[in-house]
Design an enzyme around this catalytic site. Sequence first.
Site, short mmCIF file in Angstrom:
data_model
loop_
_atom_site.label_atom_id
_atom_site.label_comp_id
_atom_site.label_asym_id
_atom_site.label_seq_id
_atom_site.Cartn_x
_atom_site.Cartn_y
_atom_site.Cartn_z
N SER A 1 0.79 -1.16 0.06
CA SER A 1 0.20 0.10 0.09
C SER A 1 0.90 1.19 -0.05
O SER A 1 2.07 0.82 0.43
CB SER A 1 -0.91 -0.17 1.26
N TYR B 1 -3.74 -0.98 10.33
CA TYR B 1 -3.45 -1.52 8.91
C TYR B 1 -2.15 -0.94 8.40
O TYR B 1 -1.44 -1.63 7.56
CB TYR B 1 -4.58 -0.68 8.03
P1 NAP Z 1 -11.62 -5.32 -0.98
O1 NAP Z 1 -12.52 -4.94 -2.17
O2 NAP Z 1 -12.30 -4.85 0.45
O3 NAP Z 1 -11.35 -6.86 -0.97
C1 NAP Z 1 -10.41 -7.43 -0.10
C2 NAP Z 1 -10.34 -8.84 -0.52
O4 NAP Z 1 -9.58 -9.61 0.54
C3 NAP Z 1 -11.63 -9.60 -0.54
O5 NAP Z 1 -11.74 -10.59 -1.54
C4 NAP Z 1 -11.84 -10.30 0.71
O6 NAP Z 1 -12.92 -11.27 0.75
C5 NAP Z 1 -10.46 -11.04 1.10
N1 NAP Z 1 -10.47 -10.96 2.40
C6 NAP Z 1 -10.63 -10.35 3.37
N2 NAP Z 1 -10.37 -11.09 4.35
C7 NAP Z 1 -10.30 -12.39 4.22
C8 NAP Z 1 -10.10 -13.41 4.82
N3 NAP Z 1 -10.13 -13.64 6.30
N4 NAP Z 1 -10.24 -14.68 3.99
C9 NAP Z 1 -10.07 -14.65 2.75
N5 NAP Z 1 -10.17 -13.66 2.08
C10 NAP Z 1 -10.23 -12.32 2.66
O7 NAP Z 1 -10.38 -4.44 -1.03
P2 NAP Z 1 -9.33 -4.26 -1.90
O8 NAP Z 1 -9.21 -2.72 -2.19
O9 NAP Z 1 -9.60 -5.05 -3.30
O10 NAP Z 1 -8.02 -4.95 -1.38
C11 NAP Z 1 -7.42 -5.80 -1.92
C12 NAP Z 1 -5.86 -5.41 -1.34
O11 NAP Z 1 -5.15 -4.19 -1.94
C13 NAP Z 1 -5.69 -5.60 0.09
O12 NAP Z 1 -4.51 -6.12 0.53
C14 NAP Z 1 -5.64 -3.92 0.42
O13 NAP Z 1 -4.96 -3.60 1.87
C15 NAP Z 1 -4.75 -3.37 -0.74
N6 NAP Z 1 -5.06 -1.92 -1.14
C16 NAP Z 1 -6.24 -1.48 -1.32
C17 NAP Z 1 -6.03 -0.25 -1.68
C18 NAP Z 1 -7.34 0.70 -2.14
O14 NAP Z 1 -7.35 1.81 -2.37
N7 NAP Z 1 -8.46 -0.07 -2.44
C19 NAP Z 1 -5.06 0.56 -1.64
C20 NAP Z 1 -3.91 -0.04 -1.13
C21 NAP Z 1 -3.69 -1.31 -0.93
P3 NAP Z 1 -14.64 -10.75 1.18
O15 NAP Z 1 -15.02 -10.18 -0.02
O16 NAP Z 1 -15.00 -12.03 1.38
O17 NAP Z 1 -14.41 -9.84 2.30
#
Ligand code: NAP
Length: 259
Positions: free
Chosen positions: A151, A164
């Site tokens: 991130s 986080y």
């Molecule tokens: P998201 O839409 O909330 O997706 C998160 C994913 O992780 C979902 O598939 C979720 O499954 C899964 N997950 C969470 N807890 C889990 C568990 N206990 N077991 C299995 N799967 C689990 O968020 P995202 O933005 O796509 O995030 C993906 C990654 O990118 C994360 O590591 C996040 O920190 C990183 N990131 C995101 C951003 C941003 O701006 N969006 C920026 C920097 C980094 P469920 O749907 O079942 O909850």
Amino acid sequence: MSRAEPDLSAFSLAGKRILVTGANTGIGQGIAISVARAGGSVIGVGRSAMDETGERIAAAGGRFAAVRFDLSDTASAGAMLDRVWDESGPLDGLVNNAGIIRRADAVELTEADWDDVMDVNLKAVFLLSQSFARRVLAEPGRRGKIVNIASVLSFQGGIRVASYTASKHGVLGVTRLLACEWAQKGINVNAIAPGYIETSNTEALRADPDRSASILARIPAGRWGRPEDIGDAAVFLLAPASDYMHGAAVAVDGGWLAR
Ligand code: NAP
């Protein structure tokens, strides 16, 4: 005069099997679709149904298999990867994407908010990487690629996201450590640092007009990122084109960290 066809094989994932955690939605779904478009077979691992991802990949002629697993069960995470390897064949790549966020003032953040985030965002990332590497290293000549989703908060403090930020700083540290240990053993370990991407992770920010406007105003690209922006960067880090990259954190953030 006819021009030669471009040779894009260095960017191809044809014949590669890539495990992507959290592939049902958001960035993980974007990565799964990009990997499939590049010719790879995707094994999605997550706790929710991944039908939409499977349908989108199938519609594009790609291959997708879903494995239901809750990554907060860290004690079983390594065994889950072993099972996938034994039952469906060796893996060429691992994308540690799944992650959670808990927003609270630091004085209010609970111990559970700390532990839950650390378990999924950092401990599971290490344990899956360890399990993947054990299998790769057990077969002489086999190579592997690990891509961790870090991130911009691997570099910055942020606000109201203590666990986080700690977890994402940890992901960067572990990425570098594993890269150093495994670079000469045929495994590349790198990270992508996404900026502000339109997913459920950032729903609360985008719903707050003031936060949303101030974030947007700071992004040089002038727009929020999309899951496919991260997906295409992941393809590069999984493909032969990045064979000499070890321990890098590639910012895909619309220029956020450059500012
Ligand atoms: P998201 O839409 O909330 O997706 C998160 C994913 O992780 C979902 O598939 C979720 O499954 C899964 N997950 C969470 N807890 C889990 C568990 N206990 N077991 C299995 N799967 C689990 O968020 P995202 O933005 O796509 O995030 C993906 C990654 O990118 C994360 O590591 C996040 O920190 C990183 N990131 C995101 C951003 C941003 O701006 N969006 C920026 C920097 C980094 P469920 O749907 O079942 O909850």
